[in-house]
Scaffold this active site. Structure first.
Site, short mmCIF file in Angstrom:
data_model
loop_
_atom_site.label_atom_id
_atom_site.label_comp_id
_atom_site.label_asym_id
_atom_site.label_seq_id
_atom_site.Cartn_x
_atom_site.Cartn_y
_atom_site.Cartn_z
N ASP A 122 9.30 3.05 -0.61
CA ASP A 122 8.29 3.66 0.24
C ASP A 122 8.59 3.25 1.68
O ASP A 122 8.22 2.16 2.11
CB ASP A 122 6.89 3.20 -0.20
N LYS A 180 4.52 9.16 8.61
CA LYS A 180 4.30 8.55 9.92
C LYS A 180 5.30 9.06 10.99
O LYS A 180 5.11 10.16 11.50
CB LYS A 180 4.27 7.03 9.79
N TYR A 196 0.86 -1.19 0.00
CA TYR A 196 0.00 0.00 0.00
C TYR A 196 0.89 1.23 0.00
O TYR A 196 1.86 1.31 0.76
CB TYR A 196 -0.89 0.00 1.25
#
Ligand SMILES: *Cc1c(COP(=O)(O)O)cnc(C)c1O
Length: 423
Positions: free
Chosen positions: A236, A264, A141
């Site tokens: 990522d 994050k 994702y």
């Protein structure tokens, strides 16, 4: 207020009652916990129940909730104004820390979410190479930008199909979807589409189909394949950045991607993302280059303050200590599952872990999907009832924080024993 009443109210005016779908508990059933406050490794719901938290806001809260130094930094920054829409010194401080921590990153652009970081990285890769196709891996994702919210078609290396209504099939076709850890399929796709390929984007340790580590050699193969066909390799590291080491997975493996996406942890719990990489690529971004990207709140001073405070504390922390605690937790759970005779697999990388309800090794999305999600849902509810807040879906990572203690681990294992006794 009672959570059922809150949820009923929320559903009247917010789709599904939530501002991000997985929070709605659809995969496990029941009413989502509405959180009132959090400190350290604990979250407390609006009915006053306390839980040991392994969601950590889906990764950012590696220091635990409400770390006093992070809270102080936020307060201090807020007192000087919340946003200016003009450059600030603190943005240099954040960029410097990222550049220093990531060997592959010479320049960095701050954004406000991981989605923005990956969306910009894809646009930049396309703008830099003049090519349109991208490769991603099924089960990885990368946020919800159109090109990345794409599912695999049938077959090994397939042209993607939209992962959601609203994504034009003609755009999704440009995304080639491949099983994670399948170097053969990468080779196949690159030999077919190599000269049209802008980039390969990958979570170097997959965290969004549950935790799935890369096979030895897999990421090296991606580096080699992208080099050969003149496309870019994008890591990522929105989850893995500052999670597995001070820096990224790339620091632990010595593989150098062309672009890196972050999010994050670098926001310390505030909305932050970043993308960084080689100077010649990054300078293609506006205003030095023609690839457009912008953001009203990008580099926001409060968010930068929270992020910098988080990173500066993390620099003094021992990741091996955190990882060892996660290992103890996983070993304890494994013992309990074996005793009970329930088939399971625990994948753990550092302080990231997933307990899959399957007997088979989990190496990609297909094997992850073998998990018994109904059994997971019952286990989840048992853990919740016993005061442990796990991610409310099977295909997610568990996150340990530096605020968790040996007592939390012991209590979690006791909860696990109790939850298993009801299965
Ligand atoms: C969470 C996540 C994103 C998206 O970040 P948001 O801040 O939720 O937009 C992108 N990539 C990975 C690997 C993630 O885990």
């Amino acid at each position: 207020m009672e959570m059922q009443e809150l949820f009923d109210q929320a559903r009247q005016i917010i789709p599904g009652g939530v501002n991000s779908p997985v929070r709605a508990f659809r995969a496990v059933g029941g009413t989502p916990r509405f959180i009132r406050e959090a400190a350290g490794a604990k979250i407390i719901d609006t009915e006053g129940r306390e839980y040991i938290d392994y969601v950590a806001s889906w990764g950012p809260m590696i220091l635990g909730h409400s770390h006093p130094d992070v809270v102080a930094a936020i307060r201090e920054a807020a007192g000087r104004g919340t946003s200016y829409g003009a450059p600030t010194e603190i943005e240099i401080g954040m960029a410097r820390r990222i550049v220093d921590a990531f060997p592959s990153v010479e320049m960095v652009r701050m954004v406000s979410s991981g989605t923005e970081a990956t969306m910009t990285a894809i646009r930049l890769a396309r703008g830099f190479t003049g090519r349109d196709r991208i490769i991603k891996f099924s089960g990885c994702y990368h946020g919800h930008a159109d090109s990345l919210l794409v599912k695999a078609g049938s077959g090994v290396a397939t042209l993607g199909i939209p992962g959601s209504p609203g994504i034009p099939p003609r755009l999704a076709e440009l995304t080639i979807s491949i099983p994670f850890n399948d170097s053969g399929a990468v080779g196949e796709a690159v030999s077919r589409f190599g000269d049209e390929l802008a980039c390969i984007i990958v979570e170097p340790v997959a965290g969004n189909m549950g935790v799935v580590p890369p096979r030895p050699g897999f990421l090296e193969d991606l580096r080699e394949a992208t080099r050969q066909c003149g496309s870019l390799l994008i890591f990522d590291e929105v989850i893995t950045g500052f999670r597995l080491a001070y820096g990224g997975w790339q620091n632990l493996t010595g593989i150098t991607p062309d672009l890196t996406c972050l999010g994050k942890i670098i926001g310390g719990g505030l909305p932050v993302g970043a993308l960084g990489g080689r100077r010649e690529i990054m300078e293609r971004l506006a205003p030095t280059g023609p690839v457009y990207q912008a953001g009203t709140l990008s580099g926001n001073p409060i968010a930068m303050s929270a992020g910098i405070a988080t990173l500066d504390i993390l620099r003094g922390k021992s990741y091996p200590t955190l990882d060892a605690m996660a290992a103890r937790l996983c070993a304890g759970m494994a013992d309990l599952f074996r005793e009970k005779g329930i088939p399971f697999r625990i994948n753990r990388v550092g302080s990231l872990f997933t307990l899959f309800f399957t007997a088979e090794e989990v190496v990609d999305f297909a094997t992850a999907s073998q998990s018994d999600t109904e059994l997971f849902a019952r286990f989840f509810q048992g853990m919740l009832a016993a005061g442990v807040y796990l991610a409310p879906a099977q295909f997610e990572a568990g996150f340990l924080s530096f605020a968790h203690t040996d007592e939390d681990i012991a209590r979690t294992l006791a909860a696990c024993e109790k939850a298993l006794s009801t299965l």
